[in-house]
Structures are given as structure tokens and as C-alpha cells.
Design an enzyme around this catalytic site. Structure first.
Site, PDB file in Angstrom:
ATOM      1  N   ASP A   1       0.785  -1.113  -0.052  1.00 11.46           N
ATOM      2  CA  ASP A   1      -0.053  -0.070   0.039  1.00 11.46           C
ATOM      3  C   ASP A   1       0.912   1.228   0.010  1.00 11.46           C
ATOM      4  OD1 ASP A   1      -1.636   1.937   0.676  1.00 11.46           O
ATOM      5  OD2 ASP A   1      -2.620   1.130   2.423  1.00 11.46           O
TER       6      ASP A   1
ATOM      7  N   THR B   1      -4.341  14.139 -13.709  1.00 11.51           N
ATOM      8  CA  THR B   1      -5.488  14.033 -14.795  1.00 11.51           C
ATOM      9  C   THR B   1      -6.263  15.470 -14.983  1.00 11.51           C
ATOM     10  OG1 THR B   1      -7.954  13.484 -14.531  1.00 11.51           O
ATOM     11  CG2 THR B   1      -6.732  13.963 -12.351  1.00 11.51           C
ATOM     12  N   ASP B   2      -6.699  15.690 -16.212  1.00 10.84           N
ATOM     13  CA  ASP B   2      -7.350  17.014 -16.527  1.00 10.84           C
ATOM     14  C   ASP B   2      -8.403  17.542 -15.497  1.00 10.84           C
ATOM     15  OD1 ASP B   2      -9.235  15.156 -17.142  1.00 10.84           O
ATOM     16  OD2 ASP B   2      -9.677  15.971 -19.177  1.00 10.84           O
ATOM     17  N   GLU B   3      -8.854  16.345 -14.509  1.00  3.74           N
ATOM     18  CA  GLU B   3      -9.911  17.059 -14.018  1.00  3.74           C
ATOM     19  C   GLU B   3      -9.344  17.798 -12.912  1.00  3.74           C
ATOM     20  OE1 GLU B   3     -12.443  13.849 -12.771  1.00  3.74           O
ATOM     21  OE2 GLU B   3     -12.086  12.647 -14.466  1.00  3.74           O
TER      22      GLU B   3
ATOM     23  N   TYR C   1     -12.476  13.474  -5.753  1.00  4.83           N
ATOM     24  CA  TYR C   1     -11.207  12.673  -6.354  1.00  4.83           C
ATOM     25  C   TYR C   1     -10.405  13.768  -6.982  1.00  4.83           C
ATOM     26  CZ  TYR C   1      -9.035  10.711 -10.756  1.00  4.83           C
ATOM     27  OH  TYR C   1      -8.181  10.616 -11.753  1.00  4.83           O
TER      28      TYR C   1
ATOM     29  N   ALA D   1      -9.680  16.765  -6.307  1.00 10.34           N
ATOM     30  CA  ALA D   1      -9.380  17.640  -5.190  1.00 10.34           C
ATOM     31  C   ALA D   1      -7.873  16.759  -4.845  1.00 10.34           C
ATOM     32  CB  ALA D   1     -10.168  17.787  -4.208  1.00 10.34           C
TER      33      ALA D   1
ATOM     34  N   LYS E   1      -6.173  14.393  -6.520  1.00  6.83           N
ATOM     35  CA  LYS E   1      -5.267  14.240  -7.216  1.00  6.83           C
ATOM     36  C   LYS E   1      -4.689  15.865  -7.589  1.00  6.83           C
ATOM     37  CE  LYS E   1      -4.350  11.528 -10.024  1.00  6.83           C
ATOM     38  NZ  LYS E   1      -3.709  10.272  -9.936  1.00  6.83           N
TER      39      LYS E   1
ATOM     40  N   ASN F   1     -21.599  12.550 -23.760  1.00  5.55           N
ATOM     41  CA  ASN F   1     -21.769  11.241 -23.303  1.00  5.55           C
ATOM     42  C   ASN F   1     -23.107  10.539 -24.229  1.00  5.55           C
ATOM     43  OD1 ASN F   1     -20.034  11.433 -21.299  1.00  5.55           O
ATOM     44  ND2 ASN F   1     -21.447  12.300 -19.616  1.00  5.55           N
TER      45      ASN F   1
ATOM     46  N   PRO G   1     -23.754  14.564  -8.387  1.00  3.41           N
ATOM     47  CA  PRO G   1     -23.442  15.803  -7.722  1.00  3.41           C
ATOM     48  C   PRO G   1     -22.167  16.500  -8.139  1.00  3.41           C
ATOM     49  CG  PRO G   1     -23.941  14.109  -5.947  1.00  3.41           C
ATOM     50  CD  PRO G   1     -23.569  13.514  -7.449  1.00  3.41           C
TER      51      PRO G   1
HETATM   52  P1  NAD Z   1      -7.536   1.817 -11.690  1.00  5.57           P
HETATM   53  O1  NAD Z   1      -8.607   2.311 -10.516  1.00  5.57           O
HETATM   54  O2  NAD Z   1      -8.054   1.285 -13.017  1.00  5.57           O
HETATM   55  O3  NAD Z   1      -6.334   1.348 -11.178  1.00  5.57           O
HETATM   56  C1  NAD Z   1      -5.738   1.745  -9.855  1.00  5.57           C
HETATM   57  C2  NAD Z   1      -4.618   0.706  -9.379  1.00  5.57           C
HETATM   58  O4  NAD Z   1      -4.141   1.364  -8.302  1.00  5.57           O
HETATM   59  C3  NAD Z   1      -5.192  -0.545  -8.960  1.00  5.57           C
HETATM   60  O5  NAD Z   1      -4.410  -1.557  -9.621  1.00  5.57           O
HETATM   61  C4  NAD Z   1      -5.375  -0.451  -7.331  1.00  5.57           C
HETATM   62  O6  NAD Z   1      -5.034  -1.951  -7.033  1.00  5.57           O
HETATM   63  C5  NAD Z   1      -3.940   0.468  -7.322  1.00  5.57           C
HETATM   64  N1  NAD Z   1      -4.240   0.947  -5.994  1.00  5.57           N
HETATM   65  C6  NAD Z   1      -5.238   1.660  -5.664  1.00  5.57           C
HETATM   66  N2  NAD Z   1      -4.775   2.203  -4.158  1.00  5.57           N
HETATM   67  C7  NAD Z   1      -3.581   1.659  -4.023  1.00  5.57           C
HETATM   68  C8  NAD Z   1      -2.780   2.084  -2.940  1.00  5.57           C
HETATM   69  N3  NAD Z   1      -3.077   2.651  -1.803  1.00  5.57           N
HETATM   70  N4  NAD Z   1      -1.547   1.458  -3.027  1.00  5.57           N
HETATM   71  C9  NAD Z   1      -0.990   0.843  -3.965  1.00  5.57           C
HETATM   72  N5  NAD Z   1      -1.781   0.563  -4.982  1.00  5.57           N
HETATM   73  C10 NAD Z   1      -2.944   1.007  -5.036  1.00  5.57           C
HETATM   74  O7  NAD Z   1      -7.087   3.449 -12.358  1.00  5.57           O
HETATM   75  P2  NAD Z   1      -6.497   3.787 -13.736  1.00  5.57           P
HETATM   76  O8  NAD Z   1      -7.761   4.180 -14.580  1.00  5.57           O
HETATM   77  O9  NAD Z   1      -5.520   2.918 -14.428  1.00  5.57           O
HETATM   78  O10 NAD Z   1      -5.692   5.156 -13.409  1.00  5.57           O
HETATM   79  C11 NAD Z   1      -4.332   5.102 -13.126  1.00  5.57           C
HETATM   80  C12 NAD Z   1      -4.027   6.555 -12.856  1.00  5.57           C
HETATM   81  O11 NAD Z   1      -4.089   7.510 -13.929  1.00  5.57           O
HETATM   82  C13 NAD Z   1      -4.552   7.004 -11.592  1.00  5.57           C
HETATM   83  O12 NAD Z   1      -3.610   8.151 -10.935  1.00  5.57           O
HETATM   84  C14 NAD Z   1      -5.587   8.379 -12.186  1.00  5.57           C
HETATM   85  O13 NAD Z   1      -5.877   9.495 -11.678  1.00  5.57           O
HETATM   86  C15 NAD Z   1      -4.756   8.366 -13.474  1.00  5.57           C
HETATM   87  N6  NAD Z   1      -5.876   8.998 -14.620  1.00  5.57           N
HETATM   88  C16 NAD Z   1      -6.710   8.047 -15.005  1.00  5.57           C
HETATM   89  C17 NAD Z   1      -7.640   8.361 -16.029  1.00  5.57           C
HETATM   90  C18 NAD Z   1      -8.848   7.512 -16.569  1.00  5.57           C
HETATM   91  O14 NAD Z   1      -9.328   8.034 -17.615  1.00  5.57           O
HETATM   92  N7  NAD Z   1      -8.753   6.321 -15.946  1.00  5.57           N
HETATM   93  C19 NAD Z   1      -7.199   9.840 -16.733  1.00  5.57           C
HETATM   94  C20 NAD Z   1      -6.234  10.494 -16.402  1.00  5.57           C
HETATM   95  C21 NAD Z   1      -5.558  10.023 -15.398  1.00  5.57           C
HETATM   96  P1  TYD Z   2     -16.539   8.423 -16.006  1.00  7.32           P
HETATM   97  O1  TYD Z   2     -16.202   7.105 -16.778  1.00  7.32           O
HETATM   98  O2  TYD Z   2     -16.946   8.096 -14.581  1.00  7.32           O
HETATM   99  O3  TYD Z   2     -15.462   9.231 -15.905  1.00  7.32           O
HETATM  100  P2  TYD Z   2     -15.186  10.750 -15.385  1.00  7.32           P
HETATM  101  O4  TYD Z   2     -16.483  11.033 -14.422  1.00  7.32           O
HETATM  102  O5  TYD Z   2     -13.852  10.759 -14.466  1.00  7.32           O
HETATM  103  O6  TYD Z   2     -15.050  11.764 -16.416  1.00  7.32           O
HETATM  104  O7  TYD Z   2     -17.633   9.279 -16.529  1.00  7.32           O
HETATM  105  C1  TYD Z   2     -17.640   9.796 -17.884  1.00  7.32           C
HETATM  106  C2  TYD Z   2     -18.885  10.536 -18.061  1.00  7.32           C
HETATM  107  O8  TYD Z   2     -19.960   9.667 -17.933  1.00  7.32           O
HETATM  108  C3  TYD Z   2     -19.185  11.594 -16.852  1.00  7.32           C
HETATM  109  O9  TYD Z   2     -19.572  12.680 -17.391  1.00  7.32           O
HETATM  110  C4  TYD Z   2     -20.282  10.865 -16.245  1.00  7.32           C
HETATM  111  C5  TYD Z   2     -21.009   9.949 -17.302  1.00  7.32           C
HETATM  112  N1  TYD Z   2     -21.516   8.666 -16.730  1.00  7.32           N
HETATM  113  C6  TYD Z   2     -22.810   8.443 -16.734  1.00  7.32           C
HETATM  114  O10 TYD Z   2     -23.682   8.998 -17.400  1.00  7.32           O
HETATM  115  N2  TYD Z   2     -23.317   7.256 -16.396  1.00  7.32           N
HETATM  116  C7  TYD Z   2     -22.469   6.171 -15.777  1.00  7.32           C
HETATM  117  O11 TYD Z   2     -22.996   5.231 -15.255  1.00  7.32           O
HETATM  118  C8  TYD Z   2     -21.302   6.708 -15.764  1.00  7.32           C
HETATM  119  C9  TYD Z   2     -20.223   5.690 -14.891  1.00  7.32           C
HETATM  120  C10 TYD Z   2     -20.606   7.845 -15.999  1.00  7.32           C
END
Ligand code: NAD
Ligand code: TYD
Length: 335
Positions: free
Chosen positions: A58, A124-126, A149, A151, A153, A248, A273
Site C-alpha cells: 500500500d 488528470t485533466d480533472e 477525487y 481535489a 489529485k 456522453n 453531484p
Molecule cells: P484504476 O482504478 O484502474 O487502477 C488503480 C490501481 O492502483 C489498481 O491496481 C489499485 O489496486 C492500485 N491502488 C489503489 N490504491 C493503492 C494503494 N494505496 N497502494 C498501491 N496501489 C493502489 O486506475 P486507472 O484508471 O488505471 O488510473 C491510473 C492513474 O491514472 C490514476 O492515478 C488516475 O488518477 C490517472 N488517470 C486516469 C484517467 C482515466 O481516464 N482512467 C485519466 C487521467 C489520469
Molecule cells: P466516468 O467514466 O466516471 O469518468 P469521469 O467522471 O472521470 O469523467 O464518466 C464519464 C462521463 O460519463 C461523466 O460525464 C459521467 C458520465 N456517466 C454516466 O452518464 N453514467 C454512468 O453510469 C457513468 C459511470 C458515467
């Protein structure tokens, strides 16, 4: 030979990154550090053993993490590990602070102590907040996170930047838009829609369905990460985007059409929300400095993703049969 300590390597993007490195680079060894949360899937990296090691740990537990740094000479750290789902962060913010903020701080401290050559924070862009109908996020856009989330990041990004200014640490930050592709956990929009459609289940669409995301196929993100690691300047932030904005509702209709399923599966549900309206990335900086350009357009990316979920039914069926059932019920029942 460089040794990369990759955190969160059993997750969606982390496993795509490790697979890319293992398949293409004979000069890199990987240490994957993952807590194995609900989002992890060790099967994502089945078959890798040469130049590859796994530690179940962890990142928020500094003592455990410290042992890994003592046992190995780490050259680069790439921090993917995070709690990554906005909807879960609304229900339980504290775990997001623990992993995303405290975990990143532990990694920074240990990386500094052990003279790591490069530290890349996957962000992330968020963190930039929400856009109106026009404009894009640049690296100069002020941070304005609006969910627990984002906040968490943004807090992590600020710690990374602070370690550059205060300790002159060799850090880099990449900020990417919404990823999609193989091995994405079904809680996220695109796999959720594909899987529900394949099962003829309702598709929950939040609010008016017109929120916009800038989608990037995961292999393009991985390519961007490699370029930042190779050519990025310390202390700098690099936006990575897919040049593929879509509402979406249009993503959902595309997937339904491709699977020949009726649009009547779409169910408008109560909005999330604080739902960010629109994200869009200006990625001209990484393009100028490294030549990065996304290869996939949205149609090709969605087609390949849908094909992957069709061919890998056993992968997602296993997830659906576990704790995910409870999560889905809690999140969507009576919504
Ligand atoms: P994910 O949720 O699929 O995977 C997260 C991984 O991190 C999992 O394998 C989990 O077991 C591990 N993990 C979680 N908490 C942990 C801890 N305390 N110690 C060790 N391991 C831990 O996430 P993802 O979608 O692959 O995202 C990966 C990274 O990219 C994240 O930092 C996320 O913020 C960033 N990111 C994601 C997106 C997206 O669209 N998914 C976009 C931009 C940035
Ligand atoms: P998500 O995949 O959760 O990514 P993020 O919120 O990080 O952008 O959601 C992508 C978009 O889809 C977001 O505008 C929320 C919307 N959404 C739905 O409309 N229904 C759903 O069940 C989910 C999971 C997301």
C-alpha cells in the site's frame, strides 16, 4: 538497464503501460507495487516474469514501501496508484486522501531519500475543474478541482511541484484526459455501457447526457507517458489529450449502434453531484516538445474497445460476479 518502480500496475492504465514496456523494451526492469484493491486485476499481467517483479504493498504505508526501496535500486518512479472513480469519491472521500495524497507524499519522500533519477506523477485533466462550451485546459489553467477525487489529485500534484521547488527533486507531471480501451474496470462509462448493452441491461445516463469528455485511447496515453519520461523537463507539467471531444449521449448511441442494440436501453438518471460539464485538453506543449500526437480517432478506438470486451467476456464476467454487484446496486438502484 533502468529499473522503474511502477505503482498501481494491476489497474487499467498501469497494466497497459507495463505491458507496453515489457513487450518493447529489453533495457527496462519493472517493479510493480500494487495494493490490489477492487480495481486491480493480477490477471492483466499474467505471463510476465523476466525483468518483472511484483510487490503487494500500500503506497500509504510508508514502512512497507520503504522496504521495497531498500531491497531494490530504483531509477525511475511512475506513480499510477490511485483511487480513480469520481462516483466512489463522492461516497467515501477519505480513502482518496489516504492513497492519492498521503501515498504520493510517501513516494516522494522515499524517492528523494534513495536518489531516484526521475519521478513521474500520473495526473488528470480533472484537476482543472469544469469548462463551459468553449476553451481548453492548458498547463497554465489554474487548478480548480470540484470532486473529492480531483481535489485529491490536485493536492498530490501540488506536493510534487513543491518537492521540485523546495528540494530540487527531478519530478514530472503528466495530466491526461479520459482514457478508454482494454482492461478498464466496468465502473467507468465506456466499459459499463458496452457490458450493459451486451447483457441487454439498462444504461444509466447522468443528467441531460450532454456532458463532454475528451477521450483518449489508452495506448496513446501510454505513448505520451513514455515521451514525457524520455524528453520531459523537470518541474514541468504536460497535458495529454485525445483530440476527441464527445457528449456522453453520443458515446452511448455509438456503442449501442455498433452492438445493434436499441436506444431504448438508455435510462436518464439523477445527475452526479457537482458533475463537471466539459473537459478538453490543449496538448500543444507536449506536441511541440516531444512530437506527441494521438494515433487513434474516437471511432477506431471505440470499435477496438468494443471488440476487446466482446472477446474477453470471461475477464469482465468474473468482475461482475464479485463485489461489483453490491457496488452497482448501491450506485444505481432507485437512482
Ligand atoms: P484504476 O482504478 O484502474 O487502477 C488503480 C490501481 O492502483 C489498481 O491496481 C489499485 O489496486 C492500485 N491502488 C489503489 N490504491 C493503492 C494503494 N494505496 N497502494 C498501491 N496501489 C493502489 O486506475 P486507472 O484508471 O488505471 O488510473 C491510473 C492513474 O491514472 C490514476 O492515478 C488516475 O488518477 C490517472 N488517470 C486516469 C484517467 C482515466 O481516464 N482512467 C485519466 C487521467 C489520469
Ligand atoms: P466516468 O467514466 O466516471 O469518468 P469521469 O467522471 O472521470 O469523467 O464518466 C464519464 C462521463 O460519463 C461523466 O460525464 C459521467 C458520465 N456517466 C454516466 O452518464 N453514467 C454512468 O453510469 C457513468 C459511470 C458515467
Amino acid at each position: 538497464m533502468k529499473t522503474y518502480l511502477v505503482t498501481g500496475g494491476f489497474g487499467f492504465i498501469g497494466s497497459n503501460f507495463i505491458r507496453h514496456i515489457m513487450d518493447n523494451r529489453k533495457d527496462v526492469a519493472i517493479i510493480n507495487v500494487d495494493k490490489i484493491t477492487y480495481a486491480a486485476n493480477p490477471g492483466n499481467l499474467a505471463g510476465y516474469s523476466e525483468n518483472y517483479k511484483f510487490y503487494k504493498a500500500d503506497i500509504a504505508d510508508k514502512t512497507g514501501l520503504s522496504k521495497i526501496f531498500l531491497e531494490n535500486k530504483v531509477d525511475y518512479v511512475v506513480n499510477f496508484a490511485a483511487e480513480s472513480h469520481v462516483d466512489r469519491s463522492i461516497q467515501e472521500p477519505s480513502i482518496f486522501i489516504r492513497t492519492n495524497v498521503e501515498g504520493t507524499l510517501n513516494l516522494l519522500e522515499l524517492s528523494m531519500k534513495h536518489n531516484v533519477e526521475k519521478f513521474l506523477q500520473i495526473s488528470t485533466d480533472e484537476v482543472y475543474g469544469s469548462l463551459g462550451e468553449s476553451g481548453k485546459f492548458s498547463e497554465e489553467t489554474p487548478l480548480s478541482p470540484r470532486s473529492p477525487y480531483s481535489a485529491s489529485k490536485a493536492s498530490a500534484d501540488m506536493l510534487v511541484t513543491a518537492f521540485f521547488h523546495t528540494y530540487n527533486m527531478p519530478v514530472l507531471i503528466s495530466r491526461c484526459s479520459n482514457n478508454y480501451g482494454p482492461y478498464q474496470f466496468p465502473e467507468k462509462l465506456i466499459p459499463l455501457v458496452a457490458i450493459n448493452a451486451l447483457n441487454d441491461k439498462e444504461i444509466p445516463l447522468y443528467g441531460d447526457g450532454k456532458n463532454v469528455r475528451d477521450w483518449i485511447y489508452v495506448s496513446d496515453h501510454v505513448k505520451g507517458i513514455c515521451l514525457v519520461l524520455e524528453k520531459g523537463k523537470f518541474g514541468e507539467v504536460y497535458n495529454i489529450g485525445g483530440n476527441a471531444e464527445a457528449e456522453n449521449i453520443d458515446i452511448i448511441k455509438y456503442i449501442l449502434n455498433k452492438l445493434k442494440k436499441p436506444h431504448s436501453l438508455i435510462k436518464y438518471v439523477k445527475d452526479r453531484p457537482g458533475h463537471d460539464r466539459r473537459y478538453a485538453m490543449d496538448f500543444s506543449k507536449i506536441n511541440k516538445e516531444t512530437g506527441f500526437i494521438p494515433e487513434y480517432n474516437l471511432e477506431k478506438g471505440l470499435d477496438d474497445t468494443i471488440d476487446w470486451y466482446i472477446k474477453n467476456e470471461s475477464w469482465w464476467r468474473e468482475i461482475l460476479s464479485g463485489d461489483y454487484k453490491e457496488y452497482y446496486k448501491k450506485m444505481y438502484e432507485n437512482r
